[in-house]
Design a protein around this motif. Structure first.
Motif, mmCIF file in Angstrom:
data_model
loop_
_atom_site.group_PDB
_atom_site.id
_atom_site.type_symbol
_atom_site.label_atom_id
_atom_site.label_comp_id
_atom_site.label_asym_id
_atom_site.label_seq_id
_atom_site.Cartn_x
_atom_site.Cartn_y
_atom_site.Cartn_z
ATOM 1 N N GLY A 21 -5.746 -47.988 90.687
ATOM 2 C CA GLY A 21 -5.280 -48.402 89.379
ATOM 3 C C GLY A 21 -4.077 -47.618 88.897
ATOM 4 N N CYS A 22 -3.170 -48.324 88.226
ATOM 5 C CA CYS A 22 -2.051 -47.706 87.511
ATOM 6 C C CYS A 22 -2.358 -47.853 86.024
ATOM 7 N N TYR A 23 -2.130 -46.799 85.241
ATOM 8 C CA TYR A 23 -2.546 -46.790 83.844
ATOM 9 C C TYR A 23 -1.342 -46.592 82.929
ATOM 10 N N VAL A 24 -1.353 -47.316 81.800
ATOM 11 C CA VAL A 24 -0.310 -47.156 80.788
ATOM 12 C C VAL A 24 -0.996 -46.818 79.472
ATOM 13 N N LEU A 25 -0.636 -45.675 78.898
ATOM 14 C CA LEU A 25 -1.241 -45.245 77.638
ATOM 15 C C LEU A 25 -0.669 -46.068 76.489
ATOM 16 N N ARG A 26 -1.553 -46.765 75.761
ATOM 17 C CA ARG A 26 -1.110 -47.587 74.612
ATOM 18 C C ARG A 26 -1.261 -46.826 73.300
ATOM 19 N N ARG A 27 -2.373 -46.122 73.153
ATOM 20 C CA ARG A 27 -2.587 -45.312 71.947
ATOM 21 C C ARG A 27 -3.307 -44.027 72.341
ATOM 22 N N GLY A 28 -2.964 -42.929 71.643
ATOM 23 C CA GLY A 28 -3.606 -41.650 71.897
ATOM 24 C C GLY A 28 -2.708 -40.706 72.690
ATOM 25 N N LYS A 29 -3.348 -39.787 73.432
ATOM 26 C CA LYS A 29 -2.614 -38.770 74.175
ATOM 27 C C LYS A 29 -3.441 -38.366 75.397
ATOM 28 N N LEU A 30 -2.773 -38.103 76.514
ATOM 29 C CA LEU A 30 -3.442 -37.700 77.744
ATOM 30 C C LEU A 30 -2.949 -36.329 78.195
ATOM 31 N N ARG A 31 -3.848 -35.582 78.815
ATOM 32 C CA ARG A 31 -3.511 -34.254 79.343
ATOM 33 C C ARG A 31 -3.615 -34.291 80.869
ATOM 34 N N ILE A 32 -2.539 -33.854 81.572
ATOM 35 C CA ILE A 32 -2.514 -33.848 83.036
ATOM 36 C C ILE A 32 -2.733 -32.419 83.526
ATOM 37 N N CYS A 33 -3.678 -32.245 84.439
ATOM 38 C CA CYS A 33 -4.033 -30.921 84.948
ATOM 39 C C CYS A 33 -4.041 -30.927 86.479
ATOM 40 N N GLN A 34 -3.708 -29.785 87.045
ATOM 41 C CA GLN A 34 -3.822 -29.583 88.490
ATOM 42 C C GLN A 34 -4.506 -28.257 88.745
ATOM 43 N N LYS A 35 -5.196 -28.175 89.892
ATOM 44 C CA LYS A 35 -5.858 -26.931 90.273
ATOM 45 C C LYS A 35 -4.857 -26.000 90.940
#
Length: 750
Positions: A58-72
């Motif tokens: 899946g490819c995702y597009v944020l419409r409302r809100g906020k996302l946090r991207i993390c890596q180890k």
């Protein structure tokens, strides 16, 4: 996670997607088709949209809100590397390439997200090639930025910078591509950009004629800081060994960052370069390779290249993570079958390039086994390579094949990609090497017997720049201490991957290159005829026939380039008053030339060059060994320091040789014994002339042994066994010191 039941109206969807980066160049009809393939979902605060290491289509597009991207990070701890605002897509890299997810994505507060599955994009792609092409470009840009963020936030390269400084730095960096063979920086230029290597490899040379290699730079390393900090012209030349992706920091951006984050910028871009500059100035060590991409190219139809590559990978894996790839192995890792032969122009090529580049994060060494012909996979192997290893069966014709001709015709490969030759043998001895070398331009050549593990261990060290080189000085009969030193190295399990020497050191080095054991070296040393065959001194005091016959009989008809262990020796060319380094030709001849003490032995003359003892200019050629790019550590053996030459008899400017001769013949005259002999004086003089050079070159050695054998005379050829034993005792003590040192990284047993 809860699916949205009422959905989003199609017109609103089209309007929204037209402002989302991957889709903004599509026309309205294409967007309408695309919008019908989207679903929607909602996430609550802290819920995971994507888990690092998982699969997803899946490819995702944020419409409302906020996302946090993390890596180890390397310690397993999750690091926040960025945030996503509405209208931005995530997950398209794994969606497009089929790879495991490279990061985790979490909701910050309540979020509404649009979802596009791969089946949807494939359905539209069948109708519009434009969409796939555009999507590929967007993905490529995202991949490059993703690799940059990984270096800044996840790797250890920028661990000393704070997160705020890293984010500001990322915003100032401009991505640039430097194709293989192209110059990035030229010595003397005034531009002052700093470059960060994201992928690829750069060579740094001094920019002078001959271009002495200073170092190579790989992923995460930077170049250009010195010019930035000093405001002066470039001090070195930098170009790409292979296609390289870089991030460029302009002077204006550097000073903006310096004002906002002075401590972080000084620590990152000033401290390390100054340390590197000191290291390069001293010439003591070179930066180690972070990883090596090696293209293994079969150059004869019958070369067992897969067997060779597999064995080499097994050998390297014992010390560092190693990946062996050929077209069949790549098909096993990726799908569909036959993907290795994908053209570079194919949009799906990005999948392969991305996967291959990602392996560099996991493996120190990657061995690319090419096809026997000029296929798409062979082309990809060459484009990914930091260096080339030509592999041929020694029993076959040395004529260059199709792939070699293509490489020789390509300026980038011909000039800038380091190339080495491996000749595979079923058994020893090795012969005919000069025909192979005459037809190709390679930096080094190696002999490998396929069923010999020691050969693979040696070549494994050499091709990764970790070889151990031994340099042996001249010093008359005292040089037999080197035999004892070599015995001690062997017993300690310290390998000798290359060897070189001068004068007496060249004789001992030749013994080692011939793979003689300790007993054989002592036996042959005793068998050599060291009697001086004095003659009328028109050219020299001796005819040199005795030592010449001894070397020809003892060393046989071997040629230097055929030796299993790489060998060189040094002579002094009186024609140009400079040293000559001999890496090919008759072994006995150039060893004989290297020992031609001027005035004592006649020189060796060839092609107009008058060759005499190499000790006149360079008695311990550590610098020559150090210049080999396959050598990581250099051991130096030295017996050149001599006791002072003294006489208790005064000489007031003139002396009758007949008088001294008569006194020596008279048993009642003891004074003559106190005169230095002519032979002793000539040998001592040959050592004295290069004493200053030796003091300098020994500083270049990583490990140095000065054998305390000054009590033995320079002509003490009747004490060979005792001198060798003294060398053995001294070397053992020194090796024990190395073994217990915190800084010793020599491979050794025990």
């Amino acid at each position: 996670m809860k699916a949205v039941s009422d959905g989003v109206r199609n017109a609103e969807m089209v309007e929204f997607l037209s402002h989302v980066d991957p889709f903004m160049d599509l026309n309205e009809s294409e967007l309408q088709v695309l919008s019908g393939e989207f679903g929607a979902l909602r996430l609550k605060n802290g819920e995971a949209l994507i888990r690092q290491g998982g699969f997803g289509d899946g490819c995702y597009v944020l419409r409302r809100g906020k996302l946090r991207i993390c890596q180890k990070g390397d310690n397993g701890e999750e690091i926040t590397i960025s945030f996503v605002e509405p209208g931005v897509s995530v997950g398209e890299i794994g969606f497009y390439t089929g790879e495991r997810r490279s990061a985790s994505v979490y909701a910050v507060g309540d979020c509404e997200i649009l979802v596009l599955h791969k089946s949807g994009i494939e359905k539209l792609g069948a109708k519009s090639a434009k969409l796939i092409t555009h999507f590929s470009k967007v993905i490529a840009d995202r991949l490059q930025r993703s690799e940059l963020r990984n270096i800044l936030f996840v790797s250890d390269f920028f661990r000393e910078m704070g997160d705020a400084a890293k984010r500001d730095l990322e915003g100032e960096l401009e991505l640039v591509v430097c194709p293989s063979g192209e110059f990035l920086i030229r010595k003397g230029e005034r531009n002052a950009h700093i470059y960060l290597v994201i992928s690829g490899r750069l060579s740094v040379t001094d920019g002078n004629p001959g271009e002495r290699m200073l170092c190579e730079l790989g992923r995460g390393q930077t170049v250009g800081e010195i010019a930035m900090l000093t405001g002066r012209e470039r001090t070195a030349t930098v170009r790409a060994i292979r296609d390289s992706l870089l991030a460029k920091l302009s002077p204006e951006a550097f000073y903006r960052l310096l004002q906002r984050h002075p401590e972080d910028m000084v620590r990152q871009f000033a401290g390390k370069p100054m340390t590197q500059l000191q290291v390069q100035t001293l010439g003591k060590t070179r930066p180690r390779n972070v990883f090596v991409n090696l293209a293994i190219i079969p150059i004869t139809p019958d070369a067992p290249v897969t067997r060779f590559a597999r064995k080499l990978a097994e050998t390297l894996s014992s010390t560092a993570s190693t990946l062996h790839l050929n077209q069949h192995l790549l098909d096993d890792y990726l799908s569909p079958s036959g993907i290795a032969q994908t053209s570079m122009d194919d949009p799906n090529s990005i999948n392969i390039a991305r996967w291959l580049n990602h392996q560099e994060l996991k493996f120190r060494y990657i061995l690319y086994e090419a096809d026997a012909t000029n296929t798409q996979w062979t082309n990809r192997c060459l484009r990914q390579a930091d260096r080339i290893l030509f592999v041929g069966n020694s029993d076959s014709s040395p004529q260059p094949g199709e792939i070699e001709r293509r490489i020789s015709e390509n300026p980038a490969y011909r000039r800038h990609l380091p190339k080495n030759l491996v000749l595979l043998h079923r058994s020893l001895p090795c012969t005919g090497t000069r025909d192979w070398l005459a037809m190709r331009d390679v930096q080094n050549h190696y002999h490998v017997v396929l069923n010999d593990d020691k050969d693979f261990e040696r070549i494994g060290r050499l091709i990764t720049g970790q070889g151990v080189g031994l340099v042996i000085s001249g010093g008359g009969a005292r040089g037999f201490a080197h035999i004892g030193g070599i015995r001690a190295l062997r017993e300690a399990g310290i390998p000798i991957d290359k060897i070189g020497g001068t004068s007496m050191g060249s004789i001992i080095a030749a013994m080692v290159a011939l793979d003689w054991d300790y007993e054989t070296m002592i036996e042959q040393a005793l068998a050599f005829n060291y009697k001086l065959d004095y003659t009328f001194p028109a050219v020299s005091l001796t005819a040199g026939a005795n030592i010449t016959k001894a070397l020809r009989d003892g060393l046989g008809g071997e040629r230097i380039e055929d030796l299993r262990l790489t060998f060189f020796c040094i002579t002094t060319d009186l024609g140009c008053c400079d040293q000559k380094v001999h890496r090919s030709g008759p072994l006995w001849k150039y060893v004989r030339a290297s020992t031609s003490i001027p005035g004592l032995f006649p020189p060796v003359v060839e092609n107009g060059s008058v060759l005499i003892d190499g000790g006149i200019i360079n008695n311990m050629p550590v610098d020559v060994m150090k210049s080999s790019d396959d050598i990581g550590r250099v051991i130096a053996f030295d017996v050149s320091r001599s006791a002072a030459l003294q006489s208790r008899i005064a000489i007031d400017g003139s002396l009758s040789g007949w008088k001294v001769f008569a006194q020596r013949c008279n048993p009642f005259k003891k004074e003559a014994a106190n005169f230095p002999s002519l032979t002793h004086t000539l040998i001592q003089a040959s050592l004295t002339k290069s004493a200053e050079t030796t003091r300098i070159t020994k500083q270049l050695a990583d490990f140095y042994i000065q054998f305390p054998v000054q009590q033995y005379g320079l002509l003490a050829f009747n004490e060979i066994a005792d001198i060798a034993e003294a060398g053995y005792v001294c070397a053992n003590a020194k090796i024990d010191e190395w073994r217990h040192s915190d800084f010793c990284d020599l491979p050794m047993s025990g």
